[in-house]
Design a protein around this motif. Structure first.
Motif, PDB file in Angstrom:
ATOM      1  N   UNK A  74       0.847  -1.185   0.000  1.00 53.97           N
ATOM      2  CA  UNK A  74       0.000   0.000   0.000  1.00 53.97           C
ATOM      3  C   UNK A  74       0.883   1.235   0.000  1.00 53.97           C
ATOM      4  N   UNK A  75       0.668   2.116  -0.963  1.00 53.18           N
ATOM      5  CA  UNK A  75       1.410   3.368  -1.052  1.00 53.18           C
ATOM      6  C   UNK A  75       0.580   4.442  -0.349  1.00 53.18           C
ATOM      7  N   UNK A 129      -0.629   7.288  -2.306  1.00 50.48           N
ATOM      8  CA  UNK A 129      -1.371   6.979  -3.515  1.00 50.48           C
ATOM      9  C   UNK A 129      -2.859   7.253  -3.383  1.00 50.48           C
ATOM     10  N   UNK A 130      -3.622   6.812  -4.386  1.00 52.68           N
ATOM     11  CA  UNK A 130      -5.076   6.974  -4.412  1.00 52.68           C
ATOM     12  C   UNK A 130      -5.712   5.732  -3.794  1.00 52.68           C
ATOM     13  N   UNK A 131      -6.701   5.930  -2.950  1.00 45.19           N
ATOM     14  CA  UNK A 131      -7.357   4.816  -2.277  1.00 45.19           C
ATOM     15  C   UNK A 131      -8.157   3.986  -3.281  1.00 45.19           C
ATOM     16  N   UNK A 156      -3.969  -1.624 -12.548  1.00 45.08           N
ATOM     17  CA  UNK A 156      -3.781  -0.216 -12.198  1.00 45.08           C
ATOM     18  C   UNK A 156      -2.310   0.091 -11.925  1.00 45.08           C
ATOM     19  N   UNK A 157      -1.657  -0.754 -11.148  1.00 46.35           N
ATOM     20  CA  UNK A 157      -0.253  -0.504 -10.817  1.00 46.35           C
ATOM     21  C   UNK A 157       0.626  -0.603 -12.070  1.00 46.35           C
ATOM     22  N   UNK A 177      -0.452   4.759  -8.439  1.00 43.19           N
ATOM     23  CA  UNK A 177      -0.006   4.411  -7.088  1.00 43.19           C
ATOM     24  C   UNK A 177      -1.239   4.171  -6.223  1.00 43.19           C
ATOM     25  N   UNK A 178      -1.288   2.995  -5.613  1.00 43.04           N
ATOM     26  CA  UNK A 178      -2.488   2.557  -4.912  1.00 43.04           C
ATOM     27  C   UNK A 178      -2.292   2.572  -3.401  1.00 43.04           C
ATOM     28  N   UNK A 179      -3.232   3.162  -2.716  1.00 43.32           N
ATOM     29  CA  UNK A 179      -3.300   3.088  -1.258  1.00 43.32           C
ATOM     30  C   UNK A 179      -4.453   2.174  -0.868  1.00 43.32           C
ATOM     31  N   UNK A 180      -4.237   1.293   0.090  1.00 43.46           N
ATOM     32  CA  UNK A 180      -5.273   0.381   0.567  1.00 43.46           C
ATOM     33  C   UNK A 180      -5.754   0.833   1.951  1.00 43.46           C
TER      34      UNK A 180
END
Length: 304
Positions: free
Chosen positions: A39-40, A43-45, A113-114, A119-122
């Motif tokens: 999880x970044x 990034x965007x959730x 997406x990645x 950049x993905x946030x969880x």
């Protein structure tokens, strides 16, 4: 019928208060797809609303509602109400194979997406959007829940989200701002952010989500993503303004009507292809109940 609607409303509200989910399932079911994924925090959730994981449970619940005859009134409807109350006091366990399928769909979305540079946030925990309350007309209860959910997001500093289904996207983009003054969350659809390298099947037909096609402007984007698979189109059966509905989201109130509508839709789609690509877990649930030899795929499952 009125007593059943009241019971349904109370069941959803009670479950949301206890677990942030509209039905009594273990919250871990919604989290299992994240295991091992980074999880970044900048990034965007990636916000699931647990929709793909709720789908198999909704399917089983609707089958039981049909058996009890909730729309027939009298003793059978009252029995359905009693059964729902009992169900609300236990943890329901959907088919493990369907949960694993939901895991794979979500991991596929995350991976695509990645790989597309997002950049993905969880989130530490998935919560439901409240779509069922709003779409079934429980507006007062929805208003209360939307404010609670918005506070959850704001406490975690959520400024942007990526949605993975049409109901959640529509709610966050068009409905939440009406009920939560000052809410400022930018909403993206995963469809707009990912790149595809092709499609794994050919000659399928697309069942469009009414929300995506007619209200959220995704009709063309979906065809852009799926065009390498040469989908079979028809100006009426797959037209943006003329394609039929899956029968949802009334399946919890009128399961018999929803199934009849789904049956008509499956009949029409099968004239074009026996392989059907859907974009929405609610569409999947309803069409599956009337599938009759048609094979259903979630859109992420067929993208390369």
């Amino acid at each position: 019928m009125a007593s059943w609607i009241t019971t349904l409303r109370n069941l959803i509200v009670d479950s949301l208060e206890k677990s942030w989910l509209p039905l009594p399932i273990s919250p871990e079911i919604c989290e299992s797809w994240k295991k091992g994924l980074p999880s970044d925090e900048s990034g965007i959730v990636l916000y699931t609303s647990c929709m793909y994981h709720l789908a198999p449970l909704i399917e089983k619940a609707v089958e039981n509602l049909e058996k009890f005859g909730v729309t027939e009134g009298g003793v059978r409807s009252r029995l359905a109400g009693v059964a729902a109350k009992i169900a609300g006091s236990v943890i329901l366990r959907p088919d493990p194979a369907e949960i694993e399928r939901a895991n794979q769909v979500m991991r596929k979305i995350y991976d695509m997406l990645t790989k597309s540079g997002v950049r993905i946030r969880l989130l530490d925990r998935e919560i439901y959007s409240g779509a069922l309350l709003y779409e079934l007309g429980f507006e007062r209860e929805f208003a209360t829940y939307a404010q609670k959910a918005a506070k959850y997001f704001m406490e975690r500093g959520v400024k942007e989200v990526i949605t993975v289904d049409p109901h959640t996207h529509h709610l966050l983009q068009a409905v939440y701002p009406k009920f939560v003054p000052g809410l400022n969350i930018k909403v993206h659809s995963y469809l707009d952010l990912m790149k595809s390298n092709g499609v794994s099947i050919k000659g399928f037909v697309i069942h469009d989500s009414c929300l995506y096609a007619r209200f959220l402007g995704k009709y063309g984007k979906i065809r852009e993503l799926l065009s390498p698979g040469q989908p079979v189109e028809d100006p009426y059966y797959t037209g943006r303004d003329t394609a039929g509905c899956c029968g949802g989201p009334i399946e919890s109130i009128f399961p018999d009507v929803a199934k009849k509508v789904a049956g008509v839709r499956v009949r029409d789609l099968s004239k074009l292809s026996k392989d059907v690509v859907v974009q929405c877990p609610i569409c999947y649930v309803n069409l599956k109940r009337a599938s009759n030899g048609v094979k259903l795929y979630y859109l992420p499952e067929v993208l390369l």
